[in-house]
Design an enzyme around this catalytic site. Structure first.
Site, PDB file in Angstrom:
ATOM      1  N   PHE A 227     -30.117  15.165   3.928  1.00 31.08           N
ATOM      2  CA  PHE A 227     -29.341  14.237   3.867  1.00 31.08           C
ATOM      3  C   PHE A 227     -28.235  15.467   2.676  1.00 31.08           C
ATOM      4  CE2 PHE A 227     -25.308  13.286   2.079  1.00 31.08           C
ATOM      5  CZ  PHE A 227     -24.451  12.356   3.015  1.00 31.08           C
ATOM      6  N   GLU A 228     -27.714  16.777   2.959  1.00 27.93           N
ATOM      7  CA  GLU A 228     -27.984  17.037   1.503  1.00 27.93           C
ATOM      8  C   GLU A 228     -26.107  17.522   2.165  1.00 27.93           C
ATOM      9  OE1 GLU A 228     -30.471  19.735  -0.120  1.00 27.93           O
ATOM     10  OE2 GLU A 228     -29.041  20.376   1.616  1.00 27.93           O
ATOM     11  N   ILE A 229     -25.100  16.789   0.854  1.00 23.67           N
ATOM     12  CA  ILE A 229     -23.385  17.441   0.808  1.00 23.67           C
ATOM     13  C   ILE A 229     -23.745  18.636  -0.398  1.00 23.67           C
ATOM     14  CG2 ILE A 229     -21.321  17.296   0.360  1.00 23.67           C
ATOM     15  CD1 ILE A 229     -21.034  14.529   2.543  1.00 23.67           C
TER      16      ILE A 229
END
Ligand SMILES: *[C@@H]1O[C@H](CO)[C@@H](O)[C@H](O)[C@H]1NC(C)=O
Length: 396
Positions: free
Chosen positions: A299-301
């Site tokens: 999960f990365e923004i």
């Protein structure tokens, strides 16, 4: 018995890493908010406002009539690395992404694959959303093991890892993926126009890649909560460059010489390291050793320019030259985490509390007000380290 032991280790790893998340994100917020927070920070008071209680300003929320918050959008795309065989997991993940988040904001999707996507894949994926969807092929030299890698040495290492039951220890495709995520995805032609990305994964072979716990996992992800504000605008307006929800420990056997390579990079290019870095997240002894903490890259923004910039580009090049993606099994999670922690400012790393997310067997369930008005369906007690006190670690 073995399974119980594994769960015990997992629980320990999570508790310890939570301690880091809390102390770290706390630190980051403390700096970014008010005078009283700064004062608390100096006095070491325990009465600081936890990050999840700092409200997102009203203007970031989507309004049913406006369609998107403030009628503006960031220059961003949702990125998914997938294969044709992942279709069902992709559809399920994407439908949740649409329902919980993206129906309000209409960000485009970019799918990447080391083989051409099938017509069936393209058709079904395009049916799930009314946003723009693009399908890209990864260039061979961004994916495959480079010719200069000594295959004898690489084979020996893979065989050793298989003997020692290191997860994905014998896999070359897995290593290709870790290297691609570490140094190439942000260079892809289809991502060139964009500044921000949100990475989503669906497939266990591709996904679990970079964490070590061999659990019975399922290929799908779950979004627990409606996200009614635009996370990309938060990144943009608050000058954030990396956002995460979960952090974990990396498996030592996959990165025996990674930290030496990091140290030699810092020695060679001290000026590329941010003066206000987050080394304290990575090391408990001022940079001498790596504590193996990393943000969960499933999960990365993030801001693509963080990776495209001179500091990280040189950093990746330096790591790649050591051959550790193939002679060991360096994961993109520690490589991204170390990059973000060294090259960004501490307060540019953002803990997205309100994004409830599960990828078996890990989950983040938001705390506090995020649960109001029926927005979340996870149990906020089922979250790592809810009862852990913030221990006043200063993160230096
Ligand atoms: C490749 O690796 C093997 C095993 O470590 C080593 O014996 C050999 O000398 C290496 N070859 C080259 C060209 O460096």
């Amino acid at each position: 018995m073995m399974t119980n032991m594994r769960y015990l280790f997992l629980a320990l790893a999570i508790i310890i890493s939570l301690h880091y998340i809390l102390s770290f994100s706390h630190e980051a917020y403390g700096r970014a908010t008010s005078i009283s927070n700064i004062k608390d920070h100096i006095t070491g008071s325990q009465n600081r406002i936890p990050p999840y209680k700092i409200p997102i300003p009203e203007e970031y929320y989507a309004h049913p009539d406006a369609g998107s918050s403030q009628g503006r959008k960031a220059n961003a795309a949702i990125v998914m690395l997938a294969r044709n065989g992942d279709l069902n997991g992709v559809i399920s993940s994407m439908k949740q992404m649409e329902d919980r988040v993206n129906k309000k904001f209409h960000y485009p999707y970019v799918f990447l694959n080391d083989e051409p996507f099938s017509d069936d894949f393209k058709t079904r994926v395009s049916e799930i959303t009314d946003s723009k969807v693009q399908f890209g092929l990864i260039p061979n030299d961004h994916w495959n093991q480079p010719a200069w890698v000594n295959e004898t040495k690489a084979t020996e290492s893979r065989n050793d890892m298989v003997k020692n039951n290191v997860i994905y220890g014998g896999s070359v495709p897995y290593r290709n993926m870790c290297r691609f995520n570490s140094g190439f995805f942000y260079q892809h032609e289809l991502l060139k126009p964009y500044k921000y990305y949100w990475s989503m994964y669906s497939n266990i072979d591709m996904v679990h890649a970079c964490i070590y716990l061999s659990f019975p996992h399922r290929p799908d992800i779950k979004f627990f909560c409606d996200l009614d504000y635009d996370p990309f605008l938060i990144m943009q307006d608050q000058n954030k460059v990396y956002g995460f929800t979960v952090s974990l420990y990396e498996y030592e056997a996959t990165i025996p010489t990674l930290w030496n390579a990091v140290k030699s990079f810092i020695e060679k290019y001290p000026n590329l390291v941010s003066p206000d870095n987050a080394m304290a997240f990575l090391s408990d002894d001022g940079g001498e050793t790596y504590n193996r903490c990393h943000f969960w890259s499933n999960f990365e923004i993030g801001d693509l320019d963080l990776w495209r910039g001179e500091a990280y580009s040189k950093f990746f090049e330096h790591l790649d030259e050591q051959g550790g993606f193939y002679y060991e099994r360096w994961g993109d999670a520690p490589v991204h985490s170390i990059g973000a922690a060294l090259f960004a400012k501490k307060e540019q790393i953002h803990f997205f509390n309100d994004i409830g997310y599960r990828h078996e067997p890990f989950q983040h369930c938001p705390q506090g007000d995020a649960h109001k008005k029926g927005k979340c369906w996870c149990d906020s007690a089922q979250n790592f380290g809810r009862h852990l006190p913030y221990n006043g670690k200063t993160g230096r």
